[in-house]
Design a protein around this motif. Sequence first.
Motif, PDB file in Angstrom:
ATOM      1  N   GLY A  65      52.884  37.406  45.181  1.00 33.13           N
ATOM      2  CA  GLY A  65      53.219  36.425  46.216  1.00 33.13           C
ATOM      3  C   GLY A  65      53.325  35.015  45.657  1.00 33.13           C
ATOM      4  O   GLY A  65      53.879  34.126  46.288  1.00 33.13           O
ATOM      5  N   ARG A 112      40.695  39.439  41.398  1.00 35.88           N
ATOM      6  CA  ARG A 112      40.161  38.061  41.471  1.00 35.88           C
ATOM      7  C   ARG A 112      38.675  38.077  41.792  1.00 35.88           C
ATOM      8  O   ARG A 112      38.168  39.036  42.364  1.00 35.88           O
ATOM      9  CB  ARG A 112      40.840  37.310  42.614  1.00 35.88           C
ATOM     10  CG  ARG A 112      42.273  36.949  42.373  1.00 35.88           C
ATOM     11  CD  ARG A 112      42.830  36.378  43.661  1.00 35.88           C
ATOM     12  NE  ARG A 112      42.208  35.092  43.940  1.00 35.88           N
ATOM     13  CZ  ARG A 112      42.805  33.931  43.746  1.00 35.88           C
ATOM     14  NH1 ARG A 112      44.026  33.910  43.282  1.00 35.88           N
ATOM     15  NH2 ARG A 112      42.187  32.807  44.018  1.00 35.88           N
ATOM     16  N   THR A 153      48.550  33.149  38.318  1.00 34.92           N
ATOM     17  CA  THR A 153      49.521  33.582  39.321  1.00 34.92           C
ATOM     18  C   THR A 153      50.928  33.345  38.801  1.00 34.92           C
ATOM     19  O   THR A 153      51.168  32.415  38.050  1.00 34.92           O
ATOM     20  CB  THR A 153      49.306  32.785  40.612  1.00 34.92           C
ATOM     21  OG1 THR A 153      47.904  32.669  40.809  1.00 34.92           O
ATOM     22  CG2 THR A 153      49.908  33.474  41.799  1.00 34.92           C
ATOM     23  N   ASP A 178      48.911  39.524  46.429  1.00 35.09           N
ATOM     24  CA  ASP A 178      48.543  38.122  46.263  1.00 35.09           C
ATOM     25  C   ASP A 178      49.150  37.581  44.957  1.00 35.09           C
ATOM     26  O   ASP A 178      49.702  36.489  44.917  1.00 35.09           O
ATOM     27  CB  ASP A 178      47.010  38.066  46.219  1.00 35.09           C
ATOM     28  CG  ASP A 178      46.503  36.651  46.162  1.00 35.09           C
ATOM     29  OD1 ASP A 178      46.893  35.877  47.052  1.00 35.09           O
ATOM     30  OD2 ASP A 178      45.746  36.327  45.230  1.00 35.09           O
ATOM     31  N   TRP A 179      49.062  38.402  43.894  1.00 30.45           N
ATOM     32  CA  TRP A 179      49.557  37.972  42.600  1.00 30.45           C
ATOM     33  C   TRP A 179      51.072  37.782  42.627  1.00 30.45           C
ATOM     34  O   TRP A 179      51.580  36.727  42.248  1.00 30.45           O
ATOM     35  CB  TRP A 179      49.177  38.985  41.508  1.00 30.45           C
ATOM     36  CG  TRP A 179      49.603  38.544  40.144  1.00 30.45           C
ATOM     37  CD1 TRP A 179      49.070  37.534  39.400  1.00 30.45           C
ATOM     38  CD2 TRP A 179      50.682  39.085  39.381  1.00 30.45           C
ATOM     39  NE1 TRP A 179      49.748  37.411  38.222  1.00 30.45           N
ATOM     40  CE2 TRP A 179      50.734  38.345  38.177  1.00 30.45           C
ATOM     41  CE3 TRP A 179      51.599  40.117  39.579  1.00 30.45           C
ATOM     42  CZ2 TRP A 179      51.673  38.610  37.188  1.00 30.45           C
ATOM     43  CZ3 TRP A 179      52.537  40.380  38.588  1.00 30.45           C
ATOM     44  CH2 TRP A 179      52.567  39.638  37.411  1.00 30.45           C
ATOM     45  N   ALA A 217      45.814  44.411  48.008  1.00 26.44           N
ATOM     46  CA  ALA A 217      45.821  43.006  48.443  1.00 26.44           C
ATOM     47  C   ALA A 217      45.906  42.073  47.237  1.00 26.44           C
ATOM     48  O   ALA A 217      46.627  41.064  47.266  1.00 26.44           O
ATOM     49  CB  ALA A 217      44.562  42.713  49.252  1.00 26.44           C
ATOM     50  N   GLY A 218      45.186  42.418  46.157  1.00 25.14           N
ATOM     51  CA  GLY A 218      45.189  41.588  44.956  1.00 25.14           C
ATOM     52  C   GLY A 218      46.560  41.555  44.300  1.00 25.14           C
ATOM     53  O   GLY A 218      47.030  40.508  43.835  1.00 25.14           O
TER      54      GLY A 218
END
Length: 470
Positions: free
Chosen positions: A424, A196, A206, A421-422, A417-418
Amino acid sequence: MRVRFFGAAGEVTGSCTLVEAGDVRFLVDCGMFQGGREARAKNLRALDFGFDVRDIDFVLLTHAHIDHSGLLPRLAVLGFRGPIYATPATIDLLAVLLPDSAHIQEKESEWQLRHQHRRGGSERGVVAPLYTVAQAQTTLGLLQPAPYGRTIEPAPGIAVRFHDAGHILGSAWLEVTAAGEGRPRRLVFSGDIGMRDRPVLNDPETIIPSADLLLIESTYGDRLHRPLAETEEEIIAAIGRTRACHGNLVIPSFAVGRTQEIIYILADLVRQGRLEPLKVFVDSPMANEATRITLAHPALLDSETRDLLEWLKAHPNKLKLEFVADVEASRALNDVRSGAIIISASGMCEAGRIKYHLRENLPRSECSVLIAGFQAAGTLGRRLVDGARLVHIFGEPVPVRARIYTVGGLSAHADQAGLLDWIGGVHTPPRHTCVIHGEAGASATFAQAIRDRLGWKDVMLPKPGDSLPL
Ligand SMILES: [Zn+2]
Protein backbone atom coordinates in the motif's frame (compact mmCIF):
# COMPACT_ATOMS: atom_id res chain seq x y z
CA MET A 1 12.80 -7.36 -21.58
CA ARG A 2 11.53 -10.66 -20.23
CA VAL A 3 11.02 -12.19 -16.76
CA ARG A 4 10.92 -15.97 -16.35
CA PHE A 5 9.85 -17.93 -13.29
CA PHE A 6 11.80 -21.04 -12.25
CA GLY A 7 10.67 -21.53 -8.64
CA ALA A 8 8.46 -20.29 -5.79
CA ALA A 9 5.68 -19.92 -8.38
CA GLY A 10 2.59 -21.63 -7.01
CA GLU A 11 4.61 -22.80 -3.98
CA VAL A 12 6.72 -21.47 -1.13
CA THR A 13 10.24 -22.70 -1.81
CA GLY A 14 12.82 -22.71 -4.62
CA SER A 15 12.81 -18.94 -5.29
CA CYS A 16 14.47 -18.27 -8.65
CA THR A 17 13.53 -15.60 -11.19
CA LEU A 18 15.45 -14.95 -14.41
CA VAL A 19 15.48 -11.45 -15.92
CA GLU A 20 16.63 -10.86 -19.50
CA ALA A 21 17.21 -7.18 -20.22
CA GLY A 22 18.75 -6.69 -23.66
CA ASP A 23 22.07 -8.56 -23.58
CA VAL A 24 22.13 -8.79 -19.80
CA ARG A 25 20.81 -11.84 -17.95
CA PHE A 26 20.53 -12.07 -14.19
CA LEU A 27 18.82 -14.09 -11.50
CA VAL A 28 17.01 -12.88 -8.44
CA ASP A 29 17.55 -15.60 -5.81
CA CYS A 30 18.51 -19.20 -6.45
CA GLY A 31 16.82 -21.20 -3.74
CA MET A 32 16.46 -24.83 -2.88
CA PHE A 33 13.10 -26.59 -2.89
CA GLN A 34 12.32 -27.80 0.62
CA GLY A 35 9.85 -30.15 2.26
CA GLY A 36 9.89 -33.89 1.67
CA ARG A 37 10.47 -36.20 -1.25
CA GLU A 38 8.80 -34.08 -3.89
CA ALA A 39 11.21 -31.23 -3.12
CA ARG A 40 14.18 -33.55 -3.56
CA ALA A 41 12.93 -34.52 -7.01
CA LYS A 42 12.53 -30.86 -7.94
CA ASN A 43 16.05 -30.04 -6.77
CA LEU A 44 17.33 -32.86 -8.96
CA ARG A 45 15.31 -31.57 -11.92
CA ALA A 46 16.88 -28.21 -11.24
CA LEU A 47 20.33 -29.81 -11.63
CA ASP A 48 20.81 -27.90 -14.85
CA PHE A 49 18.20 -25.21 -14.05
CA GLY A 50 16.59 -25.25 -17.50
CA PHE A 51 18.84 -22.40 -18.68
CA ASP A 52 22.54 -22.10 -19.43
CA VAL A 53 24.10 -20.85 -16.21
CA ARG A 54 27.16 -19.59 -18.10
CA ASP A 55 24.90 -16.97 -19.72
CA ILE A 56 24.02 -15.48 -16.33
CA ASP A 57 25.92 -12.22 -15.74
CA PHE A 58 25.16 -11.85 -12.03
CA VAL A 59 22.78 -12.84 -9.22
CA LEU A 60 20.89 -10.60 -6.81
CA LEU A 61 20.15 -12.35 -3.52
CA THR A 62 17.34 -11.07 -1.28
CA HIS A 63 18.31 -12.99 1.89
CA ALA A 64 20.16 -15.95 3.37
CA HIS A 65 17.32 -18.47 3.88
CA ILE A 66 18.12 -21.70 2.04
CA ASP A 67 14.89 -21.62 0.01
CA HIS A 68 16.30 -18.42 -1.55
CA SER A 69 20.04 -19.15 -1.55
CA GLY A 70 20.46 -22.93 -1.35
CA LEU A 71 21.16 -23.65 -5.04
CA LEU A 72 23.79 -20.90 -5.48
CA PRO A 73 26.63 -23.43 -5.04
CA ARG A 74 24.96 -25.62 -7.68
CA LEU A 75 25.07 -22.63 -10.02
CA ALA A 76 28.80 -22.31 -9.32
CA VAL A 77 29.36 -26.05 -9.87
CA LEU A 78 27.82 -25.67 -13.34
CA GLY A 79 30.15 -22.86 -14.32
CA PHE A 80 28.66 -19.60 -13.03
CA ARG A 81 31.53 -17.30 -12.04
CA GLY A 82 29.62 -14.52 -10.31
CA PRO A 83 29.28 -12.01 -8.90
CA ILE A 84 26.43 -12.59 -6.40
CA TYR A 85 25.24 -9.37 -4.74
CA ALA A 86 23.85 -9.51 -1.18
CA THR A 87 23.84 -7.33 1.93
CA PRO A 88 26.86 -7.68 4.26
CA ALA A 89 24.77 -9.42 6.96
CA THR A 90 23.42 -11.88 4.39
CA ILE A 91 26.99 -12.65 3.35
CA ASP A 92 27.91 -13.35 7.00
CA LEU A 93 24.94 -15.69 7.44
CA LEU A 94 25.66 -17.54 4.17
CA ALA A 95 29.16 -18.36 5.45
CA VAL A 96 27.37 -20.52 8.04
CA LEU A 97 24.26 -21.66 6.15
CA LEU A 98 25.67 -22.78 2.78
CA PRO A 99 28.40 -25.08 4.17
CA ASP A 100 25.80 -26.46 6.61
CA SER A 101 23.40 -27.19 3.73
CA ALA A 102 26.22 -29.01 1.91
CA HIS A 103 27.14 -30.91 5.07
CA ILE A 104 23.54 -32.14 5.50
CA GLN A 105 23.49 -33.33 1.88
CA GLU A 106 26.84 -35.11 2.22
CA LYS A 107 25.65 -36.88 5.39
CA GLU A 108 22.37 -37.85 3.73
CA SER A 109 24.22 -39.29 0.76
CA GLU A 110 26.66 -41.23 2.99
CA TRP A 111 23.73 -42.61 4.96
CA GLN A 112 21.98 -43.78 1.79
CA LEU A 113 25.19 -45.41 0.57
CA ARG A 114 25.70 -47.29 3.86
CA HIS A 115 22.05 -48.33 3.84
CA GLN A 116 22.34 -49.73 0.29
CA HIS A 117 25.56 -51.60 1.13
CA ARG A 118 23.99 -53.11 4.23
CA ARG A 119 21.14 -54.40 2.10
CA GLY A 120 23.64 -55.70 -0.44
CA GLY A 121 22.13 -53.37 -3.06
CA SER A 122 23.90 -51.38 -5.76
CA GLU A 123 24.82 -47.73 -5.49
CA ARG A 124 22.28 -46.89 -8.17
CA GLY A 125 19.58 -44.59 -6.86
CA VAL A 126 21.84 -43.08 -4.20
CA VAL A 127 21.43 -39.33 -4.52
CA ALA A 128 24.76 -37.50 -4.76
CA PRO A 129 24.93 -34.14 -2.93
CA LEU A 130 23.99 -31.19 -5.17
CA TYR A 131 27.27 -29.71 -3.93
CA THR A 132 29.96 -30.43 -1.40
CA VAL A 133 31.14 -28.38 1.59
CA ALA A 134 34.22 -27.41 -0.45
CA GLN A 135 32.02 -26.22 -3.34
CA ALA A 136 29.85 -24.22 -0.94
CA GLN A 137 33.00 -22.57 0.41
CA THR A 138 34.12 -21.67 -3.13
CA THR A 139 30.72 -20.08 -3.81
CA LEU A 140 31.19 -17.75 -0.83
CA GLY A 141 34.08 -16.20 -2.79
CA LEU A 142 31.60 -14.96 -5.45
CA LEU A 143 29.65 -12.79 -3.00
CA GLN A 144 29.85 -9.00 -3.28
CA PRO A 145 28.41 -6.68 -0.60
CA ALA A 146 25.49 -4.41 -1.49
CA PRO A 147 24.53 -2.34 1.58
CA TYR A 148 20.98 -1.03 2.04
CA GLY A 149 20.16 2.23 0.30
CA ARG A 150 23.20 2.41 -1.97
CA THR A 151 22.71 2.12 -5.74
CA ILE A 152 24.93 -0.44 -7.42
CA GLU A 153 25.43 -1.00 -11.17
CA PRO A 154 26.12 -4.68 -11.71
CA ALA A 155 26.04 -4.21 -15.52
CA PRO A 156 25.85 -1.22 -17.88
CA GLY A 157 22.30 0.15 -17.82
CA ILE A 158 21.22 -1.83 -14.73
CA ALA A 159 20.81 -0.02 -11.38
CA VAL A 160 19.92 -1.93 -8.20
CA ARG A 161 19.09 -0.80 -4.70
CA PHE A 162 18.64 -3.07 -1.66
CA HIS A 163 16.05 -2.01 0.99
CA ASP A 164 15.49 -3.49 4.47
CA ALA A 165 12.72 -6.14 4.30
CA GLY A 166 12.60 -6.75 8.08
CA HIS A 167 12.30 -10.54 7.58
CA ILE A 168 15.62 -11.94 8.86
CA LEU A 169 18.95 -10.25 9.50
CA GLY A 170 20.19 -8.68 6.26
CA SER A 171 16.99 -9.43 4.32
CA ALA A 172 16.19 -7.08 1.45
CA TRP A 173 13.59 -6.16 -1.09
CA LEU A 174 15.04 -4.99 -4.36
CA GLU A 175 14.44 -2.10 -6.68
CA VAL A 176 15.90 -2.76 -10.13
CA THR A 177 15.96 -0.27 -13.02
CA ALA A 178 16.98 -1.66 -16.40
CA ALA A 179 17.61 0.58 -19.38
CA GLY A 180 17.43 -2.15 -22.06
CA GLU A 181 15.88 -1.12 -25.39
CA GLY A 182 13.24 1.60 -25.32
CA ARG A 183 12.25 3.29 -22.08
CA PRO A 184 13.75 2.05 -18.80
CA ARG A 185 11.75 -0.51 -16.83
CA ARG A 186 11.54 -0.67 -13.07
CA LEU A 187 11.08 -3.98 -11.24
CA VAL A 188 10.47 -4.47 -7.52
CA PHE A 189 11.19 -7.86 -5.92
CA SER A 190 9.75 -8.26 -2.42
CA GLY A 191 11.89 -11.23 -1.36
CA ASP A 192 10.31 -12.18 1.97
CA ILE A 193 8.68 -9.34 3.91
CA GLY A 194 8.79 -9.28 7.72
CA MET A 195 6.09 -8.44 10.24
CA ARG A 196 6.05 -4.89 11.63
CA ASP A 197 6.47 -4.21 15.37
CA ARG A 198 8.19 -7.54 16.05
CA PRO A 199 11.27 -7.95 18.21
CA VAL A 200 14.89 -7.57 17.12
CA LEU A 201 14.80 -6.27 13.53
CA ASN A 202 13.74 -2.99 11.99
CA ASP A 203 10.31 -2.87 10.36
CA PRO A 204 10.31 -3.41 6.60
CA GLU A 205 10.98 -0.27 4.61
CA THR A 206 7.82 0.66 2.78
CA ILE A 207 7.69 0.72 -1.00
CA ILE A 208 8.27 4.07 -2.59
CA PRO A 209 8.94 3.56 -6.30
CA SER A 210 6.22 2.91 -8.81
CA ALA A 211 7.07 -0.12 -10.93
CA ASP A 212 6.41 -1.81 -14.22
CA LEU A 213 6.44 -5.12 -12.38
CA LEU A 214 6.06 -5.92 -8.68
CA LEU A 215 6.75 -9.47 -7.48
CA ILE A 216 5.26 -10.01 -4.04
CA GLU A 217 5.54 -12.99 -1.68
CA SER A 218 2.34 -14.47 -0.22
CA THR A 219 3.45 -17.08 2.35
CA TYR A 220 0.73 -15.90 4.77
CA GLY A 221 -1.35 -14.06 2.17
CA ASP A 222 -4.53 -15.74 3.40
CA ARG A 223 -4.30 -15.27 7.20
CA LEU A 224 -3.63 -13.00 10.15
CA HIS A 225 -1.08 -13.78 12.88
CA ARG A 226 -2.02 -13.91 16.55
CA PRO A 227 -0.90 -10.91 18.61
CA LEU A 228 2.52 -10.98 20.25
CA ALA A 229 0.94 -10.27 23.67
CA GLU A 230 -0.68 -13.76 23.65
CA THR A 231 2.71 -15.34 23.00
CA GLU A 232 4.21 -13.46 25.96
CA GLU A 233 1.41 -14.66 28.25
CA GLU A 234 1.95 -18.22 27.13
CA ILE A 235 5.70 -18.07 27.69
CA ILE A 236 5.09 -16.72 31.20
CA ALA A 237 2.62 -19.56 31.88
CA ALA A 238 5.06 -22.21 30.57
CA ILE A 239 7.94 -20.93 32.70
CA GLY A 240 5.72 -20.56 35.78
CA ARG A 241 4.36 -24.10 35.54
CA THR A 242 7.75 -25.66 34.85
CA ARG A 243 9.28 -23.91 37.85
CA ALA A 244 6.43 -24.88 40.14
CA CYS A 245 6.74 -28.52 39.05
CA HIS A 246 10.58 -28.51 39.30
CA GLY A 247 11.05 -29.55 35.68
CA ASN A 248 12.90 -28.18 32.64
CA LEU A 249 11.58 -26.09 29.77
CA VAL A 250 12.77 -27.11 26.30
CA ILE A 251 12.28 -24.69 23.38
CA PRO A 252 12.94 -26.04 19.86
CA SER A 253 13.89 -23.07 17.72
CA PHE A 254 15.14 -22.09 14.30
CA ALA A 255 18.75 -20.99 14.71
CA VAL A 256 18.50 -17.85 12.58
CA GLY A 257 15.95 -15.28 13.70
CA ARG A 258 13.65 -17.21 16.01
CA THR A 259 16.30 -17.95 18.66
CA GLN A 260 17.23 -14.25 18.88
CA GLU A 261 13.53 -13.27 19.09
CA ILE A 262 12.92 -15.68 21.96
CA ILE A 263 15.98 -14.37 23.83
CA TYR A 264 14.64 -10.83 23.30
CA ILE A 265 11.18 -11.71 24.65
CA LEU A 266 12.60 -13.51 27.71
CA ALA A 267 14.92 -10.58 28.50
CA ASP A 268 12.13 -8.06 27.97
CA LEU A 269 9.75 -9.96 30.28
CA VAL A 270 12.45 -10.02 32.99
CA ARG A 271 13.06 -6.29 32.50
CA GLN A 272 9.33 -5.60 32.90
CA GLY A 273 9.31 -7.64 36.10
CA ARG A 274 6.84 -10.13 34.58
CA LEU A 275 9.43 -12.93 34.98
CA GLU A 276 11.96 -13.58 37.73
CA PRO A 277 15.66 -13.42 36.67
CA LEU A 278 16.48 -16.32 34.35
CA LYS A 279 19.30 -18.54 33.27
CA VAL A 280 18.94 -19.75 29.68
CA PHE A 281 21.03 -22.30 27.80
CA VAL A 282 21.33 -21.84 24.03
CA ASP A 283 22.45 -25.24 22.80
CA SER A 284 22.98 -25.11 19.04
CA PRO A 285 26.25 -24.26 17.30
CA MET A 286 24.35 -22.58 14.47
CA ALA A 287 22.12 -20.56 16.81
CA ASN A 288 25.25 -19.41 18.63
CA GLU A 289 26.81 -18.32 15.33
CA ALA A 290 23.61 -16.60 14.18
CA THR A 291 23.39 -14.72 17.50
CA ARG A 292 27.02 -13.64 17.19
CA ILE A 293 26.39 -12.38 13.63
CA THR A 294 23.23 -10.56 14.76
CA LEU A 295 25.14 -8.72 17.49
CA ALA A 296 27.87 -7.85 14.98
CA HIS A 297 25.31 -5.79 13.00
CA PRO A 298 23.85 -3.42 15.62
CA ALA A 299 22.69 -0.94 12.97
CA LEU A 300 20.21 -3.54 11.69
CA LEU A 301 18.54 -3.93 15.10
CA ASP A 302 15.52 -1.85 16.07
CA SER A 303 15.82 0.79 18.79
CA GLU A 304 13.92 -1.38 21.34
CA THR A 305 16.48 -4.15 20.92
CA ARG A 306 19.43 -1.77 21.24
CA ASP A 307 17.85 -0.38 24.46
CA LEU A 308 17.37 -3.89 25.79
CA LEU A 309 21.00 -4.79 25.04
CA GLU A 310 22.12 -1.73 27.03
CA TRP A 311 19.87 -2.77 29.91
CA LEU A 312 21.27 -6.32 29.85
CA LYS A 313 24.81 -4.92 30.00
CA ALA A 314 23.86 -2.86 33.05
CA HIS A 315 22.04 -5.79 34.72
CA PRO A 316 24.16 -8.87 34.00
CA ASN A 317 22.47 -10.96 36.69
CA LYS A 318 18.95 -10.59 35.33
CA LEU A 319 19.34 -12.86 32.31
CA LYS A 320 22.26 -15.25 32.20
CA LEU A 321 22.75 -16.67 28.74
CA GLU A 322 24.97 -19.68 28.38
CA PHE A 323 25.93 -20.52 24.82
CA VAL A 324 26.76 -24.21 24.91
CA ALA A 325 29.68 -24.88 22.62
CA ASP A 326 30.92 -28.45 22.78
CA VAL A 327 29.11 -31.77 22.73
CA GLU A 328 30.29 -32.64 26.27
CA ALA A 329 28.62 -29.56 27.75
CA SER A 330 25.50 -30.32 25.74
CA ARG A 331 25.42 -33.89 27.10
CA ALA A 332 25.91 -32.57 30.64
CA LEU A 333 22.65 -30.63 30.20
CA ASN A 334 20.85 -33.96 29.85
CA ASP A 335 21.64 -34.63 33.51
CA VAL A 336 19.98 -31.42 34.73
CA ARG A 337 16.68 -32.50 36.27
CA SER A 338 15.12 -29.16 37.11
CA GLY A 339 15.23 -25.41 36.53
CA ALA A 340 16.84 -25.37 33.07
CA ILE A 341 15.47 -23.40 30.13
CA ILE A 342 17.05 -24.85 26.98
CA ILE A 343 16.73 -23.29 23.52
CA SER A 344 18.01 -25.68 20.86
CA ALA A 345 17.73 -26.44 17.14
CA SER A 346 16.46 -27.66 14.78
CA GLY A 347 13.21 -25.76 14.92
CA MET A 348 11.04 -28.67 13.77
CA CYS A 349 12.87 -31.17 16.04
CA GLU A 350 14.11 -33.20 13.06
CA ALA A 351 17.86 -32.91 13.62
CA GLY A 352 20.49 -31.50 15.92
CA ARG A 353 20.86 -31.41 19.70
CA ILE A 354 17.16 -30.71 20.34
CA LYS A 355 16.48 -34.44 19.82
CA TYR A 356 18.60 -35.36 22.86
CA HIS A 357 16.85 -32.77 25.04
CA LEU A 358 13.44 -34.03 23.94
CA ARG A 359 14.43 -37.64 24.58
CA GLU A 360 15.39 -36.72 28.17
CA ASN A 361 12.55 -34.35 29.01
CA LEU A 362 9.46 -35.54 27.08
CA PRO A 363 8.82 -38.56 29.35
CA ARG A 364 8.76 -36.37 32.50
CA SER A 365 5.41 -34.78 33.38
CA GLU A 366 7.13 -32.01 35.38
CA CYS A 367 8.82 -30.73 32.18
CA SER A 368 7.45 -28.54 29.38
CA VAL A 369 8.13 -28.03 25.69
CA LEU A 370 7.38 -24.67 24.07
CA ILE A 371 6.82 -24.83 20.31
CA ALA A 372 7.34 -21.35 18.88
CA GLY A 373 7.46 -21.90 15.13
CA PHE A 374 5.73 -23.44 12.16
CA GLN A 375 5.93 -27.26 12.18
CA ALA A 376 5.64 -28.94 8.77
CA ALA A 377 3.55 -32.08 8.35
CA GLY A 378 5.51 -35.25 9.05
CA THR A 379 8.03 -33.67 11.46
CA LEU A 380 8.55 -34.64 15.10
CA GLY A 381 7.57 -31.10 16.10
CA ARG A 382 4.25 -31.47 14.29
CA ARG A 383 3.51 -34.75 16.06
CA LEU A 384 4.05 -33.02 19.41
CA VAL A 385 1.77 -30.12 18.42
CA ASP A 386 -0.87 -32.63 17.29
CA GLY A 387 -0.86 -34.20 20.76
CA ALA A 388 0.99 -37.52 20.17
CA ARG A 389 1.32 -39.55 23.39
CA LEU A 390 4.25 -41.57 22.02
CA VAL A 391 6.96 -40.50 19.57
CA HIS A 392 10.12 -42.14 18.25
CA ILE A 393 13.52 -40.50 18.68
CA PHE A 394 16.65 -42.23 17.33
CA GLY A 395 14.42 -45.22 16.62
CA GLU A 396 13.43 -45.59 20.30
CA PRO A 397 9.89 -45.10 21.63
CA VAL A 398 9.59 -42.03 23.89
CA PRO A 399 6.37 -41.43 25.86
CA VAL A 400 5.14 -37.81 25.87
CA ARG A 401 4.23 -36.79 29.42
CA ALA A 402 5.64 -33.25 29.37
CA ARG A 403 3.21 -30.36 28.83
CA ILE A 404 3.36 -29.06 25.23
CA TYR A 405 2.79 -25.32 24.75
CA THR A 406 2.28 -23.89 21.27
CA VAL A 407 2.68 -20.18 20.69
CA GLY A 408 1.56 -18.66 17.39
CA GLY A 409 2.53 -15.01 17.67
CA LEU A 410 6.04 -15.25 16.24
CA SER A 411 6.50 -15.23 12.49
CA ALA A 412 9.27 -13.95 10.26
CA HIS A 413 6.67 -13.28 7.56
CA ALA A 414 4.13 -10.49 7.37
CA ASP A 415 0.53 -11.69 7.44
CA GLN A 416 -2.11 -10.56 4.94
CA ALA A 417 -2.61 -7.21 6.65
CA GLY A 418 1.16 -6.67 6.85
CA LEU A 419 1.67 -7.48 3.16
CA LEU A 420 -1.18 -5.18 2.08
CA ASP A 421 0.23 -2.46 4.32
CA TRP A 422 3.64 -2.88 2.70
CA ILE A 423 2.50 -2.73 -0.94
CA GLY A 424 0.00 0.00 0.00
CA GLY A 425 3.06 2.27 0.33
CA VAL A 426 3.45 2.47 -3.45
CA HIS A 427 2.53 5.85 -5.04
CA THR A 428 1.02 4.53 -8.25
CA PRO A 429 -0.14 0.94 -8.79
CA PRO A 430 2.42 -1.20 -10.65
CA ARG A 431 1.66 -1.96 -14.29
CA HIS A 432 1.81 -5.70 -13.51
CA THR A 433 1.85 -7.52 -10.16
CA CYS A 434 2.92 -11.15 -9.78
CA VAL A 435 1.96 -12.95 -6.57
CA ILE A 436 4.57 -15.63 -5.82
CA HIS A 437 6.12 -17.57 -2.90
CA GLY A 438 2.94 -19.05 -1.44
CA GLU A 439 0.87 -22.23 -1.50
CA ALA A 440 -1.62 -21.98 -4.39
CA GLY A 441 -4.55 -21.15 -2.07
CA ALA A 442 -2.70 -18.47 -0.10
CA SER A 443 -1.43 -16.80 -3.29
CA ALA A 444 -4.86 -16.78 -4.93
CA THR A 445 -6.52 -15.35 -1.82
CA PHE A 446 -3.87 -12.65 -1.55
CA ALA A 447 -4.13 -11.77 -5.27
CA GLN A 448 -7.88 -11.27 -4.80
CA ALA A 449 -7.27 -9.16 -1.68
CA ILE A 450 -5.00 -6.87 -3.74
CA ARG A 451 -7.67 -6.49 -6.42
CA ASP A 452 -10.44 -5.87 -3.85
CA ARG A 453 -8.68 -3.64 -1.36
CA LEU A 454 -6.27 -1.72 -3.55
CA GLY A 455 -8.22 -1.82 -6.81
CA TRP A 456 -5.19 -3.01 -8.81
CA LYS A 457 -6.25 -4.61 -12.10
CA ASP A 458 -3.29 -6.59 -13.43
CA VAL A 459 -2.53 -9.13 -10.69
CA MET A 460 -1.15 -12.49 -11.88
CA LEU A 461 -0.29 -15.89 -10.39
CA PRO A 462 2.66 -17.14 -12.46
CA LYS A 463 3.41 -20.85 -12.82
CA PRO A 464 6.89 -22.40 -13.03
CA GLY A 465 8.28 -21.90 -16.53
CA ASP A 466 6.03 -18.90 -17.28
CA SER A 467 7.58 -16.03 -19.17
CA LEU A 468 6.41 -12.43 -18.91
CA PRO A 469 7.40 -9.87 -21.57
CA LEU A 470 7.71 -6.28 -20.36
ZN1 LIG B 1 12.86 -16.20 4.09
